[in-house]
Design a protein around this motif. Structure first.
Motif, PDB file in Angstrom:
ATOM      1  N   ARG A  20      85.189  28.470   4.175  1.00 38.62           N
ATOM      2  CA  ARG A  20      84.205  29.469   3.255  1.00 38.62           C
ATOM      3  C   ARG A  20      83.143  29.850   4.193  1.00 38.62           C
ATOM      4  O   ARG A  20      82.406  29.077   4.471  1.00 38.62           O
ATOM      5  CB  ARG A  20      84.079  29.021   1.773  1.00 38.62           C
ATOM      6  N   PRO A  21      82.886  31.348   3.832  1.00 39.65           N
ATOM      7  CA  PRO A  21      81.630  31.693   4.702  1.00 39.65           C
ATOM      8  C   PRO A  21      80.410  31.530   3.953  1.00 39.65           C
ATOM      9  O   PRO A  21      80.437  31.490   2.629  1.00 39.65           O
ATOM     10  CB  PRO A  21      82.068  33.259   4.962  1.00 39.65           C
ATOM     11  N   ASP A  22      79.488  31.494   4.624  1.00 41.90           N
ATOM     12  CA  ASP A  22      78.231  31.439   3.859  1.00 41.90           C
ATOM     13  C   ASP A  22      77.551  32.831   3.306  1.00 41.90           C
ATOM     14  O   ASP A  22      77.246  33.060   2.488  1.00 41.90           O
ATOM     15  CB  ASP A  22      76.855  31.088   4.804  1.00 41.90           C
ATOM     16  N   LEU A  23      78.038  34.183   4.195  1.00 38.14           N
ATOM     17  CA  LEU A  23      77.706  35.266   3.962  1.00 38.14           C
ATOM     18  C   LEU A  23      78.779  36.333   3.904  1.00 38.14           C
ATOM     19  O   LEU A  23      79.752  36.032   4.885  1.00 38.14           O
ATOM     20  CB  LEU A  23      76.666  35.913   4.883  1.00 38.14           C
ATOM     21  N   ALA A  68      82.859  37.595  -8.722  1.00 42.73           N
ATOM     22  CA  ALA A  68      83.674  36.627  -8.418  1.00 42.73           C
ATOM     23  C   ALA A  68      83.411  35.988  -7.038  1.00 42.73           C
ATOM     24  O   ALA A  68      83.319  34.676  -6.766  1.00 42.73           O
ATOM     25  CB  ALA A  68      85.135  36.939  -8.641  1.00 42.73           C
ATOM     26  N   ILE A  69      83.343  36.796  -6.077  1.00 43.93           N
ATOM     27  CA  ILE A  69      83.004  36.225  -4.734  1.00 43.93           C
ATOM     28  C   ILE A  69      81.661  35.368  -4.816  1.00 43.93           C
ATOM     29  O   ILE A  69      81.422  34.443  -4.169  1.00 43.93           O
ATOM     30  CB  ILE A  69      82.760  37.591  -3.710  1.00 43.93           C
ATOM     31  N   GLY A 111      79.849  30.716  -4.424  1.00 39.47           N
ATOM     32  CA  GLY A 111      78.690  30.320  -3.723  1.00 39.47           C
ATOM     33  C   GLY A 111      78.405  31.141  -2.236  1.00 39.47           C
ATOM     34  O   GLY A 111      77.342  30.947  -1.906  1.00 39.47           O
ATOM     35  N   CYS A 112      79.009  32.345  -2.042  1.00 40.43           N
ATOM     36  CA  CYS A 112      78.858  33.222  -0.864  1.00 40.43           C
ATOM     37  C   CYS A 112      77.655  34.064  -1.065  1.00 40.43           C
ATOM     38  O   CYS A 112      77.575  34.545  -2.258  1.00 40.43           O
ATOM     39  CB  CYS A 112      80.017  34.057  -0.646  1.00 40.43           C
ATOM     40  N   ARG A 113      76.728  34.206  -0.250  1.00 44.57           N
ATOM     41  CA  ARG A 113      75.859  35.457  -0.102  1.00 44.57           C
ATOM     42  C   ARG A 113      76.667  36.538  -0.084  1.00 44.57           C
ATOM     43  O   ARG A 113      77.635  36.847   0.526  1.00 44.57           O
ATOM     44  CB  ARG A 113      74.892  35.125   0.902  1.00 44.57           C
ATOM     45  N   VAL A 114      76.133  37.839  -0.715  1.00 45.52           N
ATOM     46  CA  VAL A 114      76.554  38.856  -0.437  1.00 45.52           C
ATOM     47  C   VAL A 114      75.587  40.131   0.043  1.00 45.52           C
ATOM     48  O   VAL A 114      74.582  39.902  -0.705  1.00 45.52           O
ATOM     49  CB  VAL A 114      77.131  39.433  -1.821  1.00 45.52           C
ATOM     50  N   MET A 159      90.877  34.272  -2.874  1.00 44.65           N
ATOM     51  CA  MET A 159      91.159  33.484  -1.404  1.00 44.65           C
ATOM     52  C   MET A 159      90.206  32.672  -1.189  1.00 44.65           C
ATOM     53  O   MET A 159      90.161  31.624  -0.626  1.00 44.65           O
ATOM     54  CB  MET A 159      91.611  34.548  -0.586  1.00 44.65           C
ATOM     55  N   LEU A 160      88.939  33.172  -1.452  1.00 49.16           N
ATOM     56  CA  LEU A 160      87.620  32.540  -0.861  1.00 49.16           C
ATOM     57  C   LEU A 160      87.475  31.135  -1.686  1.00 49.16           C
ATOM     58  O   LEU A 160      86.937  30.080  -1.267  1.00 49.16           O
ATOM     59  CB  LEU A 160      86.326  33.197  -0.952  1.00 49.16           C
ATOM     60  N   ARG A 161      87.792  31.221  -2.919  1.00 50.90           N
ATOM     61  CA  ARG A 161      87.823  30.281  -3.804  1.00 50.90           C
ATOM     62  C   ARG A 161      88.544  29.132  -3.384  1.00 50.90           C
ATOM     63  O   ARG A 161      88.050  27.927  -3.769  1.00 50.90           O
ATOM     64  CB  ARG A 161      88.131  30.704  -5.335  1.00 50.90           C
TER      65      ARG A 161
END
Length: 223
Positions: free
Chosen positions: A3-6, A104-105, A109-112, A219-221
């Motif tokens: 999972r990416p940070d950003l 949802a992204i 926990g991902c930054r956006v 997918m990221l989840r």
């Protein structure tokens, strides 16, 4: 992939729905189905000037392209109708999947953040007043990077501002050329398949493919 940070977002067409310009084109005497051709021409001219060492303003190229089309359509003074169309461009709506998808992204926990070849203010106007507005950390523009995407310096600028390494960043776009630039700059990539189709074989395949931002969040989840 991890999972990416950003999650870094392209704006025009990826988030914004350009079909909202069709009525504006028709009202000034341009074909409704010319919106896509006009936008592709704006990108082409921007890329050309970037290769030549310039950092053109998106609005200037967009206006020049509109004026040229309006002149061909018979407008003796194309300035006003061009301004009317550009005003609509800066007030487009997001695709229906964007707001719930970004929420949802962010919930994973991902930054956006966004990175656009256009103005940061256009991206902020698109999302700032929506429920997704609070989850967008920064609205970035290549105007401050000194070069348009897909030049590597544009992505490096965003990573520097947001203090994140490329391998922990996911670039999301509908444009394969954008994802190719990001991939070569070391970022991970995700393609949003608006309208279906297959990914062009001349480019590096994206790390993820999704039909919507909601699907991408799923997918990221699972990563």
């Amino acid at each position: 992939m991890t999972r990416p940070d950003l999650v870094l977002l392209d704006v025009n067409e990826t988030l914004s729905d350009l079909t909202g310009l069709q009525d504006a084109f028709e009202q000034v005497g341009l074909p409704r189905d010319d919106v896509g051709g006009w936008f592709a021409g704006v990108l082409r001219d921007g890329f050309a000037l970037t290769v030549l060492g310039d950092n053109p303003a998106f609005a200037e190229i967009a206006t020049a392209s509109l004026r040229a089309r309006l002149s061909v359509a018979g407008h003796a003074d194309p300035g006003q109708p061009a301004a009317e169309v550009l005003a609509r461009f800066t007030a487009l709506s997001a695709h229906p999947d964007v707001v719930p998808g970004l929420l949802a992204i962010a919930d994973t926990g991902c930054r956006v953040a966004t990175l656009s070849n256009g103005s940061a203010s256009v991206a902020e106007a698109l999302l700032g007043g929506t429920e997704a507005g609070p989850v967008v950390e920064r609205y970035l523009s290549v105007e401050d990077a000194g070069t348009w995407k897909p030049a590597a310096r544009a992505y490096a600028y965003a990573l520097d501002v947001l203090d994140v390494v490329p391998e922990r960043t996911l670039m999301v776009a509908v444009h394969p050329w954008d994802l190719e630039g990001a991939s070569r700059a070391g970022l991970r990539t995700a393609w949003i398949r608006r309208g279906g189709g297959t990914y062009p074989g001349c480019f590096t395949p994206p790390d993820l493919e999704a039909d919507s931002f909601v699907a991408l969040a799923g997918m990221l989840r699972r990563t």
